[in-house]
Design a protein around this motif. Structure first.
Motif, mmCIF file in Angstrom:
data_model
loop_
_atom_site.group_PDB
_atom_site.id
_atom_site.type_symbol
_atom_site.label_atom_id
_atom_site.label_comp_id
_atom_site.label_asym_id
_atom_site.label_seq_id
_atom_site.Cartn_x
_atom_site.Cartn_y
_atom_site.Cartn_z
ATOM 1 N N LEU A 1 -0.315 6.198 -9.735
ATOM 2 C CA LEU A 1 0.167 4.921 -9.196
ATOM 3 C C LEU A 1 1.468 4.456 -9.484
ATOM 4 O O LEU A 1 2.271 4.142 -8.725
ATOM 5 C CB LEU A 1 -1.013 4.008 -9.721
ATOM 6 N N SER A 2 2.056 5.104 -10.629
ATOM 7 C CA SER A 2 3.450 4.748 -11.134
ATOM 8 C C SER A 2 4.324 5.443 -10.195
ATOM 9 O O SER A 2 5.450 5.058 -9.947
ATOM 10 C CB SER A 2 3.475 5.073 -12.645
ATOM 11 N N ALA A 3 3.863 6.712 -9.729
ATOM 12 C CA ALA A 3 4.787 7.814 -8.738
ATOM 13 C C ALA A 3 5.010 7.073 -7.622
ATOM 14 O O ALA A 3 5.877 6.896 -6.916
ATOM 15 C CB ALA A 3 4.277 8.941 -8.836
ATOM 16 N N MET A 4 3.461 6.576 -7.133
ATOM 17 C CA MET A 4 3.837 5.931 -5.649
ATOM 18 C C MET A 4 4.547 4.719 -5.807
ATOM 19 O O MET A 4 5.408 4.326 -4.732
ATOM 20 C CB MET A 4 2.163 5.459 -5.519
ATOM 21 N N LYS A 5 4.663 3.974 -6.802
ATOM 22 C CA LYS A 5 5.397 2.676 -6.656
ATOM 23 C C LYS A 5 6.860 3.046 -6.941
ATOM 24 O O LYS A 5 7.630 2.143 -6.620
ATOM 25 C CB LYS A 5 4.784 1.615 -7.774
ATOM 26 N N ASN A 6 7.101 4.002 -7.440
ATOM 27 C CA ASN A 6 8.429 4.439 -7.428
ATOM 28 C C ASN A 6 8.918 5.299 -6.120
ATOM 29 O O ASN A 6 10.405 5.698 -6.320
ATOM 30 C CB ASN A 6 9.074 5.358 -8.727
ATOM 31 N N HIS A 7 8.012 5.364 -5.159
ATOM 32 C CA HIS A 7 8.551 6.156 -4.141
ATOM 33 C C HIS A 7 8.727 5.030 -2.742
ATOM 34 O O HIS A 7 7.758 4.228 -2.608
ATOM 35 C CB HIS A 7 7.567 7.065 -3.932
ATOM 36 N N SER A 8 9.882 5.058 -2.146
ATOM 37 C CA SER A 8 10.175 3.903 -1.216
ATOM 38 C C SER A 8 9.118 3.978 -0.274
ATOM 39 O O SER A 8 8.512 2.770 0.346
ATOM 40 C CB SER A 8 11.425 4.297 -0.433
ATOM 41 N N ARG A 9 8.615 5.129 0.296
ATOM 42 C CA ARG A 9 7.672 5.083 1.354
ATOM 43 C C ARG A 9 6.197 4.550 0.834
ATOM 44 O O ARG A 9 5.217 4.252 1.832
ATOM 45 C CB ARG A 9 7.628 6.365 1.989
ATOM 46 N N LEU A 10 6.001 5.150 -0.294
ATOM 47 C CA LEU A 10 4.529 4.937 -0.711
ATOM 48 C C LEU A 10 4.318 3.735 -1.714
ATOM 49 O O LEU A 10 3.226 3.302 -1.971
ATOM 50 C CB LEU A 10 4.153 6.239 -1.669
ATOM 51 N N ALA A 11 5.424 2.706 -1.794
ATOM 52 C CA ALA A 11 5.298 1.668 -2.742
ATOM 53 C C ALA A 11 4.462 0.673 -2.487
ATOM 54 O O ALA A 11 3.647 0.038 -3.038
ATOM 55 C CB ALA A 11 6.726 0.993 -2.898
ATOM 56 N N ASP A 12 4.255 0.317 -1.238
ATOM 57 C CA ASP A 12 3.411 -0.720 -0.605
ATOM 58 C C ASP A 12 1.985 -0.230 -0.170
ATOM 59 O O ASP A 12 1.466 -0.980 0.683
ATOM 60 C CB ASP A 12 4.113 -1.176 0.912
ATOM 61 N N LEU A 13 1.801 1.217 -0.115
ATOM 62 C CA LEU A 13 0.545 1.643 0.217
ATOM 63 C C LEU A 13 -0.619 0.952 -0.825
ATOM 64 O O LEU A 13 -0.541 1.035 -2.080
ATOM 65 C CB LEU A 13 0.491 3.018 0.025
ATOM 66 N N PRO A 14 -1.679 0.403 -0.224
ATOM 67 C CA PRO A 14 -2.963 -0.225 -1.066
ATOM 68 C C PRO A 14 -3.643 0.948 -1.959
ATOM 69 O O PRO A 14 -3.875 2.267 -1.467
ATOM 70 C CB PRO A 14 -3.764 -0.642 0.138
ATOM 71 N N VAL A 15 -3.710 0.698 -3.073
ATOM 72 C CA VAL A 15 -4.576 1.370 -4.078
ATOM 73 C C VAL A 15 -5.315 0.737 -4.557
ATOM 74 O O VAL A 15 -5.366 -0.108 -5.453
ATOM 75 C CB VAL A 15 -3.472 1.981 -5.146
ATOM 76 N N VAL A 16 -6.840 1.515 -4.656
ATOM 77 C CA VAL A 16 -7.940 1.186 -5.518
ATOM 78 C C VAL A 16 -8.421 1.981 -6.676
ATOM 79 O O VAL A 16 -8.482 3.328 -6.099
ATOM 80 C CB VAL A 16 -9.089 0.919 -4.629
ATOM 81 N N LEU A 17 -7.971 1.717 -7.853
ATOM 82 C CA LEU A 17 -8.660 2.357 -8.755
ATOM 83 C C LEU A 17 -10.150 2.366 -9.347
ATOM 84 O O LEU A 17 -10.579 1.153 -9.431
ATOM 85 C CB LEU A 17 -8.088 2.146 -10.333
ATOM 86 N N VAL A 18 -10.974 3.319 -9.136
ATOM 87 C CA VAL A 18 -12.168 3.463 -9.333
ATOM 88 C C VAL A 18 -12.517 4.446 -10.606
ATOM 89 O O VAL A 18 -12.237 5.410 -10.366
ATOM 90 C CB VAL A 18 -13.226 3.963 -8.145
ATOM 91 N N THR A 19 -12.853 3.688 -11.718
ATOM 92 C CA THR A 19 -13.080 4.636 -13.002
ATOM 93 C C THR A 19 -13.892 4.013 -13.901
ATOM 94 O O THR A 19 -14.384 3.169 -14.025
ATOM 95 C CB THR A 19 -11.461 4.501 -13.610
ATOM 96 N N SER A 20 -14.290 4.821 -14.748
ATOM 97 C CA SER A 20 -15.256 4.375 -16.093
ATOM 98 C C SER A 20 -14.598 3.608 -17.015
ATOM 99 O O SER A 20 -15.453 3.228 -18.068
ATOM 100 C CB SER A 20 -15.842 5.683 -16.369
ATOM 101 N N LEU A 21 -13.127 3.912 -17.219
ATOM 102 C CA LEU A 21 -12.779 3.000 -18.117
ATOM 103 C C LEU A 21 -12.695 1.490 -17.852
ATOM 104 O O LEU A 21 -12.417 0.882 -16.911
ATOM 105 C CB LEU A 21 -11.060 3.273 -18.090
ATOM 106 N N ASN A 22 -13.446 0.763 -18.736
ATOM 107 C CA ASN A 22 -13.795 -0.617 -18.402
ATOM 108 C C ASN A 22 -13.253 -1.621 -19.570
ATOM 109 O O ASN A 22 -13.573 -2.747 -19.506
ATOM 110 C CB ASN A 22 -15.355 -0.604 -18.558
ATOM 111 N N SER A 23 -12.081 -1.226 -20.159
ATOM 112 C CA SER A 23 -11.564 -2.109 -21.275
ATOM 113 C C SER A 23 -10.559 -2.958 -20.384
ATOM 114 O O SER A 23 -10.174 -2.781 -19.496
ATOM 115 C CB SER A 23 -10.635 -1.250 -22.302
#
Length: 276
Positions: free
Chosen positions: A220-242
């Motif tokens: 996610l961090s790499a995408m947000k720092n990439h000009s073409r990928l920064a606005d791409l919608p990202v959904v995180l699906v994970t067992s980390l629930n804190s």
């Protein structure tokens, strides 16, 4: 009795109309405006936005309220312009502010309403309904300023990239999305996903967090720092629930954070529909 514990966190704009607070998904918003001039085209109210007329409706009809425009004492209107090839301007009474919140599914029969996609709890115990923006646009644009399109035009399937090192989770999500009409690509970790994203465009990313080589947060961090990928919608699906993990994911720019202690395919599809 079984209680689903899967939840999703979204970034939302809170607005008020007729004394009630409602939530609009930030991903579906183009811009916010203070408008004074309202025009009439073919009997419909429109505003001028970026040099073209945009249909103007109030939030009222989506909430069972009269559709009259809400003007302030000096005559201006507050308008949220929704994204789309044919945008829609939504008139509200007040912009309250932004928030990140867990969207809860509505109970039956409220879940049958096409106007709302869920609800969130606000401070003080107030419940704010989340407006189904794609449904709202489809409802009003179907009869407002319809643009003729060539009959041969075929709508391209949205492409979703699923990133998960678990074969079972990856295959399950792929089958769910394909059954709903999406084209799906898969990657086994963040590094492989990032290489794929730089090579071929997609419309959204659904990613696990705990993965080898490059985890979901790093992707996610790499995408947000990439000009073409920064606005791409990202959904995180994970067992980390804190709460800390959820806040970290949203702070990095995730559009939704789904906890998968009990995976609910309807929640995943509802989230993707809100974003794509």
């Amino acid at each position: 009795m079984e209680v689903p514990v899967s939840v999703s966190t979204h970034r939302l704009l809170l607005v008020r109309t007729a004394g009630r607070t409602f939530a609009l998904g930030m991903r579906g918003l183009d811009s916010l405006h203070r408008v004074t001039n309202v025009h009439t085209v073919e009997g419909r109210s429109v505003i001028m936005h970026e040099g073209r007329p945009v249909p103007l409706v109030t939030l009222g009809p989506a909430c069972g309220l009269p559709p009259s425009l809400v003007r302030h004492e000096d005559g201006h209107l507050l308008v949220a312009v929704l994204k789309g090839d044919r945008p829609l301007a939504l008139n509200v009474e007040e912009f309250v502010g932004e928030t990140s919140a867990l969207i809860k599914a509505l109970p039956h029969p409220a879940s049958l309403s096409p106007h709302f996609s869920g609800a969130i709890f606000l401070e003080g115990g107030e419940v704010a309904l989340v407006i189904n923006l794609p449904g709202l646009m489809q409802r009003f644009l179907g009869a407002t300023l319809r643009e003729e399109k060539p009959a041969a035009t075929v709508r391209k399937k949205p492409v979703v990239l699923v990133v998960d090192d678990s074969f079972t989770a990856r295959t399950l999500q792929k089958s769910i999305l394909e059954a709903a009409g999406y084209a799906v690509r898969v990657a086994v970790n963040g590094k492989a996903a990032y290489d794929m994203l730089r090579a071929d465009p997609v419309d959204a990313v659904v990613s696990d967090v705990q993965m080898p080589e490059m985890d979901g947060f790093q992707l996610l961090s790499a995408m947000k720092n990439h000009s073409r990928l920064a606005d791409l919608p990202v959904v995180l699906v994970t067992s980390l629930n804190s709460r800390e993990d959820q806040e970290r994911g949203l702070a990095l720019g995730a559009d939704a954070y789904i906890v998968k202690e009990r995976f609910d395919h309807r929640e995943l599809l509802d989230t993707i529909r809100q974003l794509v």
